[in-house]
Design an enzyme around this catalytic site. Structure first.
Site, PDB file in Angstrom:
ATOM      1  N   ARG A 124       0.726  -1.267  -0.016  1.00 30.08           N
ATOM      2  CA  ARG A 124      -0.037  -0.017  -0.092  1.00 30.08           C
ATOM      3  C   ARG A 124       1.039   1.127  -0.166  1.00 30.08           C
ATOM      4  O   ARG A 124       0.543   2.285  -0.837  1.00 30.08           O
ATOM      5  CB  ARG A 124      -1.128  -0.031   1.224  1.00 30.08           C
ATOM      6  CG  ARG A 124      -2.102  -0.902   0.933  1.00 30.08           C
ATOM      7  CD  ARG A 124      -2.924  -1.172   2.136  1.00 30.08           C
ATOM      8  NE  ARG A 124      -4.033  -2.213   1.910  1.00 30.08           N
ATOM      9  CZ  ARG A 124      -4.983  -2.558   2.766  1.00 30.08           C
ATOM     10  NH1 ARG A 124      -4.837  -2.303   3.900  1.00 30.08           N
ATOM     11  NH2 ARG A 124      -5.917  -3.178   2.395  1.00 30.08           N
ATOM     12  N   TYR A 172      -6.523  -0.867  -6.724  1.00 35.79           N
ATOM     13  CA  TYR A 172      -5.740  -2.047  -6.302  1.00 35.79           C
ATOM     14  C   TYR A 172      -5.028  -1.827  -4.787  1.00 35.79           C
ATOM     15  O   TYR A 172      -4.854  -1.076  -4.397  1.00 35.79           O
ATOM     16  CB  TYR A 172      -5.082  -2.687  -7.121  1.00 35.79           C
ATOM     17  CG  TYR A 172      -3.917  -1.932  -7.906  1.00 35.79           C
ATOM     18  CD1 TYR A 172      -3.309  -0.935  -7.275  1.00 35.79           C
ATOM     19  CD2 TYR A 172      -3.217  -2.717  -8.754  1.00 35.79           C
ATOM     20  CE1 TYR A 172      -2.088  -0.187  -7.993  1.00 35.79           C
ATOM     21  CE2 TYR A 172      -2.016  -2.168  -9.537  1.00 35.79           C
ATOM     22  CZ  TYR A 172      -1.543  -1.066  -8.959  1.00 35.79           C
ATOM     23  OH  TYR A 172      -0.370  -0.449  -9.486  1.00 35.79           O
ATOM     24  N   GLU A 173      -4.758  -3.225  -4.542  1.00 37.40           N
ATOM     25  CA  GLU A 173      -4.231  -3.125  -2.844  1.00 37.40           C
ATOM     26  C   GLU A 173      -5.341  -2.482  -1.971  1.00 37.40           C
ATOM     27  O   GLU A 173      -4.685  -1.988  -0.779  1.00 37.40           O
ATOM     28  CB  GLU A 173      -2.900  -2.323  -2.747  1.00 37.40           C
ATOM     29  CG  GLU A 173      -1.826  -2.943  -3.801  1.00 37.40           C
ATOM     30  CD  GLU A 173      -1.615  -4.568  -3.611  1.00 37.40           C
ATOM     31  OE1 GLU A 173      -2.182  -5.219  -2.756  1.00 37.40           O
ATOM     32  OE2 GLU A 173      -0.957  -5.039  -4.496  1.00 37.40           O
ATOM     33  N   GLY A 174      -6.585  -2.738  -2.141  1.00 35.70           N
ATOM     34  CA  GLY A 174      -7.866  -1.931  -1.408  1.00 35.70           C
ATOM     35  C   GLY A 174      -8.224  -0.777  -1.879  1.00 35.70           C
ATOM     36  O   GLY A 174      -7.364   0.222  -1.680  1.00 35.70           O
TER      37      GLY A 174
END
Length: 596
Positions: free
Chosen positions: A293, A437-439
């Site tokens: 992140r 992406y990645e949350g």
């Protein structure tokens, strides 16, 4: 469109604001200013001369899948070989596994360069560093002996395999299975989607970190385990054994980052080994996820810088109309568009958001370093709390900023920005994924509210606000900075009250958590950047008072700080008003009333 690393600003951030040499001394890694600058200069050459020229064609050609094998765009293999041979891959790796042990505070500047030069290229190596962290912390000695040094060197690359068709954000729905074998290994079966770098031709092996369920796993996220599943079984001598039972079933067709292979990965009874304890996979994965992140935040920063550079270059060269106050260049047929106030508004918005975000990235990187390298246990714990608070801000705000900067670049270019020839529309397409992406950024905002604010009753946020307030109070007492410090202090006090109001509202109505989360994150980031910009302005004033021979650079910092505080910081007020509007206006309308 070219890219040039902003070395002067990076040196300003590292040495004049965050005292990188003293930071490295505290960590005990022996890096001094001369070596740091030498590394950055060579990194800038590599990013600008080797990687950036590949970006346009990588978008045109893309990654290709044929007979189960993925080919990367032209030039990627040669550039990756240089990346490995010149030691860039091992930059942050642990020294006991032949890594160089560079701190994140320094490495993040080089990583930003790669993101700005070609996001598609950087994606292949980015997750390897997270895999190194997870394996180093949670792997057995036997696994580390076989896999870790090869990952650190870049000879092998790593991935993170979380998402399934039915299980994106909600990993409780995950179905991939891991069956224990008599020899202590597992047979992993299932399909994962959206796997960055799941298959490619850059490295001789790819090591997948896969979330799966054991047969006795409890339901939900408490029943997830993490396994290491390599493309080729690694041998103790560093060689490659047999091909594992896994394959790339498809490549996703995407709006951007087309040079990066985004794979559907099928595991058909593939051999894997457990990392960490059974059913503790999510906790182990977060070792990797927090790094990922942070790196995605740097992606937004790199693209924002590239977009600003492109827009500035075009605005200086494009001749259109005359300045409102009269011709600026009467010898030309028209004036360059940089003379127009609205173009300057766009350029200064890009510049101040990008440079402010670089400050936030560096501040967070320093906390990540201290979380692992502070000489005192309480120092490590304090840094871990601060890093956890900042990571969702970095991921969400910097990627939103990158998309805004790219959109503004398209606007500065006008019609030329909308066509492929000039390259800025690629930046806008490439940057869009970073908010997802990645949350997703909405998930980052929920994380900030639920786990970081409500989770400790606001204690860590208040600690951050106290530190920033003390710094800004010192600037307010300076006659040359009082005017800049006053609005920042007002917002810091308002931020404190707003955090308490959010906690109270969430206790009365859980829907308030989701209703206010994005606005609270945005508010927090704008105010945090304001406090950082004030510190940058203070350093610039000090340099000017000392008679620096770089007066133009420091004057530009002061101009930028004033613009940010007068034209960007007021955005915080709109986010405050929105979140105080409450959840009822979102949730009261029946679902059936959305359309007729």
């Amino acid at each position: 469109m070219s890219y040039r690393a902003p070395l002067r600003d990076m040196r300003f951030v590292l040495h004049e604001l965050f005292e990188a040499e003293a930071h490295c001394a505290r960590l005990g890694n022996g890096l001094d200013r001369a070596l740091i600058d030498e590394v950055l200069e060579e990194g800038a050459r590599y990013a600008g001369e080797v990687i950036a020229p590949l970006n346009r064609e990588s978008d045109e050609r893309g990654a290709r899948l044929e007979h189960g094998a993925v080919s990367t765009p032209p030039g990627f293999r040669e550039a990756y070989r240089q990346y490995v041979d010149n030691g860039w891959a091992s930059m942050t790796g642990p020294v006991e596994y032949a890594g160089q042990g560079f701190p994140q505070l320094v490495a993040c500047m080089f990583h930003e360069m790669l993101m700005g030069a070609s996001l598609s290229f950087r994606i292949y190596s980015g997750l390897t560093e997270g895999a190194v962290l997870a394996l180093h912390r949670h792997g057995s000695e036997a696994l580390k002996a076989i896999y870790l040094a090869r990952l650190v060197s870049g000879a092998w690359t790593g991935t993170m395999c979380l998402t399934e068709a039915q299980a994106g954000t909600d990993l409780a729905l995950l179905r991939t299975r891991a069956e224990p074998q008599a020899d202590g290994s597992y047979r992993v079966s299932g399909s994962k989607i959206f796997i960055s770098g799941g298959e490619h031709d850059l490295s001789e092996n790819i090591v997948h970190l896969v979330l799966a369920r054991l047969p006795d796993a409890p339901a939900g996220v408490r029943g997830i385990s993490l396994l290491l599943v390599p493309k080729f079984i690694g041998l103790p001598d560093g060689g490659l054994g047999e091909r594992n039972a896994l394959s790339c079933g498809a490549l996703e067709h995407k709006m951007g980052i087309k040079g990066a292979a985004t794979c559907v990965m099928n595991f058909d009874g593939a051999t894997g080994w457990l990392l960490g304890e059974p059913h503790q996979g999510l906790a182990c994965m977060f070792t990797m996820m927090n790094d990922a992140r942070f790196q995605v935040g740097l992606q937004g920063l790199g693209i924002g810088e590239a977009a600003f550079q492109a827009a500035l270059g075009y605005a200086r060269e494009r001749l259109q109309s005359r300045a409102l106050g009269g011709p600026a260049q009467p010898q030309q047929a028209a004036d360059p568009i940089i003379v127009h106030p609205d173009v300057r508004r766009m350029l200064l918005t890009q510049k101040t958001l990008v440079e402010g975000s670089r400050l936030l990235a560096a501040y967070t990187a320093r906390q990540l370093d201290l979380e692992h390298g502070h000489p005192e246990p309480e120092g490590r714990r304090a840094a871990a709390r601060r890093a956890a608070l900042l990571i969702p801000l970095v991921k969400a705000f910097l990627t939103d900023m990158g998309q805004e900067a790219a959109s503004l670049a398209v606007q500065v270019y006008g019609g030329h920005g909308y066509i492929r020839e000039w390259g800025v529309e690629q930046l806008m397409r490439d940057s869009r994924i970073t908010q997802i992406y990645e949350g997703t950024n909405g998930i980052q905002a929920l994380d900030l509210i639920r786990r970081k604010l409500i989770g400790d009753g606001g204690a860590e946020l208040v600690a951050l606000q106290d530190e920033l307030t003390a710094l800004c109070e010192r600037q307010r007492r300076r006659a040359d900075l009082s005017e800049l410090a006053t609005p920042v202090l007002a917002r810091l006090h308002e931020w404190r009250d707003l955090g308490a109001a959010v906690i109270a509202a969430a206790q009365d109505d859980p829907e308030e958590i989701g209703a206010c989360s994005v606005d609270f994150l945005q508010y927090s980031a704008y105010v945090l950047l304001a406090a950082l910009w004030l510190q940058a302005a203070a350093r610039a004033q000090d340099a000017l008072h000392a008679g620096s021979d770089e007066a133009a650079f420091y004057e530009a910092k002061l101009h930028s700080a004033r613009f940010y505080l007068r034209r960007i910081l007021p955005r915080a007020g709109s986010h405050r008003e929105a979140l105080l509007g409450g959840a009822d206006c979102l949730m009261a309308m029946p679902e059936t009333s959305f359309a007729f």
